[in-house]
Design a protein around this motif. Sequence first.
Motif, PDB file in Angstrom:
ATOM      1  N   GLU A   1       0.847  -1.203   0.000  1.00 44.95           N
ATOM      2  CA  GLU A   1       0.000   0.000   0.000  1.00 44.95           C
ATOM      3  C   GLU A   1       0.875   1.242   0.000  1.00 44.95           C
ATOM      4  OE1 GLU A   1      -3.089   0.370   2.858  1.00 44.95           O
ATOM      5  OE2 GLU A   1      -3.973  -1.562   2.338  1.00 44.95           O
TER       6      GLU A   1
ATOM      7  N   ILE B   1       1.783   6.302   4.126  1.00 44.27           N
ATOM      8  CA  ILE B   1       0.998   7.440   4.638  1.00 44.27           C
ATOM      9  C   ILE B   1       1.984   8.493   5.168  1.00 44.27           C
ATOM     10  CG2 ILE B   1      -0.848   8.152   6.204  1.00 44.27           C
ATOM     11  CD1 ILE B   1      -1.776   5.990   4.294  1.00 44.27           C
TER      12      ILE B   1
ATOM     13  N   SER C   1      -8.055  16.373   3.830  1.00 45.65           N
ATOM     14  CA  SER C   1      -8.663  15.153   4.354  1.00 45.65           C
ATOM     15  C   SER C   1      -8.021  13.925   3.708  1.00 45.65           C
ATOM     16  CB  SER C   1     -10.166  15.198   4.056  1.00 45.65           C
ATOM     17  OG  SER C   1     -10.765  14.086   4.605  1.00 45.65           O
ATOM     18  N   GLY C   2      -7.650  12.965   4.558  1.00 46.13           N
ATOM     19  CA  GLY C   2      -7.077  11.720   4.047  1.00 46.13           C
ATOM     20  C   GLY C   2      -5.572  11.765   3.861  1.00 46.13           C
TER      21      GLY C   2
ATOM     22  N   HIS D   1      -9.479  21.256  11.282  1.00 46.86           N
ATOM     23  CA  HIS D   1      -9.715  21.891   9.982  1.00 46.86           C
ATOM     24  C   HIS D   1     -10.203  23.327  10.189  1.00 46.86           C
ATOM     25  CE1 HIS D   1      -9.182  18.463   7.305  1.00 46.86           C
ATOM     26  NE2 HIS D   1      -9.830  17.709   8.169  1.00 46.86           N
TER      27      HIS D   1
HETATM   28  N1  LIG Z   1      -7.086   1.206   9.388  1.00 45.86           N
HETATM   29  C1  LIG Z   1      -6.722   1.575   8.158  1.00 45.86           C
HETATM   30  N2  LIG Z   1      -6.339   0.645   7.253  1.00 45.86           N
HETATM   31  C2  LIG Z   1      -5.955   0.992   6.009  1.00 45.86           C
HETATM   32  N3  LIG Z   1      -5.916   2.264   5.567  1.00 45.86           N
HETATM   33  C3  LIG Z   1      -6.284   3.231   6.408  1.00 45.86           C
HETATM   34  C4  LIG Z   1      -6.716   2.946   7.752  1.00 45.86           C
HETATM   35  N4  LIG Z   1      -7.006   4.111   8.373  1.00 45.86           N
HETATM   36  C5  LIG Z   1      -6.795   5.083   7.467  1.00 45.86           C
HETATM   37  N5  LIG Z   1      -6.354   4.556   6.290  1.00 45.86           N
HETATM   38  C6  LIG Z   1      -5.979   5.312   5.094  1.00 45.86           C
HETATM   39  O1  LIG Z   1      -4.885   6.134   5.427  1.00 45.86           O
HETATM   40  C7  LIG Z   1      -5.027   7.410   4.795  1.00 45.86           C
HETATM   41  C8  LIG Z   1      -4.921   8.507   5.839  1.00 45.86           C
HETATM   42  O2  LIG Z   1      -6.054   8.426   6.709  1.00 45.86           O
HETATM   43  P1  LIG Z   1      -6.194   9.374   7.968  1.00 45.86           P
HETATM   44  O3  LIG Z   1      -7.467   9.012   8.670  1.00 45.86           O
HETATM   45  O4  LIG Z   1      -4.951   9.316   8.754  1.00 45.86           O
HETATM   46  O5  LIG Z   1      -6.341  10.802   7.258  1.00 45.86           O
HETATM   47  P2  LIG Z   1      -6.727  12.212   7.884  1.00 45.86           P
HETATM   48  O6  LIG Z   1      -5.785  13.204   7.305  1.00 45.86           O
HETATM   49  O7  LIG Z   1      -6.799  12.135   9.360  1.00 45.86           O
HETATM   50  O8  LIG Z   1      -8.196  12.436   7.299  1.00 45.86           O
HETATM   51  P3  LIG Z   1      -9.370  13.353   7.901  1.00 45.86           P
HETATM   52  O9  LIG Z   1      -8.880  14.771   7.899  1.00 45.86           O
HETATM   53  O10 LIG Z   1     -10.485  13.146   6.918  1.00 45.86           O
HETATM   54  O11 LIG Z   1      -9.694  12.828   9.262  1.00 45.86           O
HETATM   55  C9  LIG Z   1      -6.352   7.401   4.046  1.00 45.86           C
HETATM   56  O12 LIG Z   1      -6.084   7.147   2.679  1.00 45.86           O
HETATM   57  C10 LIG Z   1      -7.096   6.249   4.654  1.00 45.86           C
HETATM   58  O13 LIG Z   1      -7.921   5.644   3.699  1.00 45.86           O
END
Ligand SMILES: Nc1ncnc2c1ncn2[C@@H]1O[C@H](COP(=O)(O)OP(=O)(O)OP(=O)(O)O)[C@@H](O)[C@H]1O
Length: 361
Positions: A142, A145, A165-166, A321
């Motif tokens: 994958e 991150i 986001s994400g 945010h």
């Molecule tokens: N348990 C998991 N297993 C696999 N992928 C995950 C998991 N949790 C999050 N992801 C993926 O990791 C990436 C980052 O997610 P994360 O929730 O950390 O983002 P974020 O910046 O906090 O988003 P938001 O601002 O919407 O809360 C995303 O692409 C998400 O789909």
Amino acid sequence: MGTSSWNLLGKDYEKIPLSASANLRGDYPVQRLSLGFSTVQGLVSGSQRIGVLWLGAWLALKGQFSAGMLMAFTAYADQFSSRASNLVDYAIEIRLLRIQGDRLADIVLPPTEAFAEGSYVGPMPEPSIRFEKVSFRYAKGEAWILKDCTFEVAAGESVAIVGPSGCGKSTLARLLLGLLDPQEGKITIGGIDIKHLGKNRYRTMIGSVMQDDQLFAGSIADNIAFFDESATQEAIENAARQAELHEDIVAMPMGYHSLVGDMGSSLSGGQQQRLSLARALYCKPQILVLDEATSHLDIARERQITETVRQLHVTRVVIAHRPETIASAERVLTMHKGKVRASKSADSSGETPPQALAEAI
Ligand SMILES: Nc1ncnc2c1ncn2[C@@H]1O[C@H](COP(=O)(O)OP(=O)(O)OP(=O)(O)O)[C@@H](O)[C@H]1O
């Protein structure tokens, strides 16, 4: 909606799924299996009864059975079918036993957490945070991150982490809380790697409010003290005041004894967030991680909470945010393509400059 029970300090508590259903594994197959078996059993026993009566009556009509023989035949046939039905019941029970065994195994044999105990034996480190070339992805193959992510937060400093986001902000928070482990690099607290410090010890100095935090069946006081049996009313009230929740609680007919289980759904989103915040503050953390923890609060109340927490001199990592929440931080860090980059610091008034803010959002 399904509920499950949690064992805390030797007591069982029901977990109220406020934001998501928490069905136990196997609930659906068990019900489907029971329903299927009882339907089949009902059909078999009904048709068998009809068949026996028909056979007995046919033999009686042909003169091969007397009325007495027919009576005895039906009575014994009933006994036979009731024993046969018991046998089927036992077979079902044995099948269900396997499913219940799987459930028990889920609870009794969970995988043990890595690095729960560390080798570090010195005094507790100061609450400064350093991510050193940290890389993390959820699974092999994958996308990363976080990739070679390096940044620092000084002890007592408050930083906002922003990004689209994400992009991985919550993942970064989970890494900081020790809920996830980096595949590369290290996270140090006061210069000590979390793995050496040991997560159990580390968690005595950190508090958090995450997006998916849940409340538990029990009173509001129980939820603030997290079922701590040595909790004092003073400490609970203090945490509630810091989270700006005390006035709401005393306005309830049963005050701190109000049951969250009964009224969990009637607590507003903002009250739930403040309750989670009071729970985090109750432990007097040295590091506070807030992931969209005040998104449901009005600006004035959020500002009041920020001011109260500022006076506690804890290291704060706030993921948000909302511009007002971001502006309350001394420094803004932006997440981009797996890395964290510092925006400009707040000016002498403690406010983040509008340019940095616009850049951050
Ligand atoms: N348990 C998991 N297993 C696999 N992928 C995950 C998991 N949790 C999050 N992801 C993926 O990791 C990436 C980052 O997610 P994360 O929730 O950390 O983002 P974020 O910046 O906090 O988003 P938001 O601002 O919407 O809360 C995303 O692409 C998400 O789909």
